[in-house]
Design a protein around this motif. Structure first.
Motif: not given
Length: 141
Positions: A29-33
């Protein structure tokens, strides 16, 4: 990856580059901020004396975060374009000063089409969630 590294993948530029950082997670998965500064174009008039990040901007942040998962496919001369949004729900408002966290995970892929799930949150509180899809197409199309 930081903004400069994100620009190597995404064709988006200011003011439509809506990520400060993206982390690729071990589970695929990916996590953006993104930190809402308060001077963004989309807050002007939405709403006077009570600025709130529009839902469509949250959806765009979700899609941009997802593109980090497809670095190999996002070559020069390609564009990621939305093909659908489904089951999108807004549960909380996002204001200037908020640090947005965007979690996205792949549901299925059949290049050039990709289906994903995403959740947008602030301080652990879910603000938006939904299913979405996009295609990676040639800029010539």
């Amino acid at each position: 990856m930081n903004r400069e590294e994100i620009k190597k993948i995404l064709p988006h530029r200011e003011p439509m580059l809506l990520l400060d950082e993206v982390v690729l997670n071990e589970d695929g998965s990916a996590t953006g901020y993104y930190k809402v500064r308060g001077d963004e174009f989309f807050l002007q008039g939405h709403f006077p004396n009570n600025p709130i990040v529009p839902g469509v901007i949250q959806c765009e942040m979700m899609a941009q975060s997802a593109c980090a998962l497809f670095q190999e496919e996002m070559k020069a001369g390609t564009l990621p374009v939305y093909t659908g949004l489904d089951k999108v729900r807004f549960r909380g408002m996002i204001h200037p000063g908020d640090q947005i966290k965007i979690d996205v995970s792949l549901v299925r892929k059949s290049h050039p089409l990709y289906a994903l799930k995403g959740v947008v949150s602030v301080d652990g509180k879910k603000c938006m969630s939904g299913d979405f899809s996009f295609a990676i197409i040639s800029e010539e199309n």
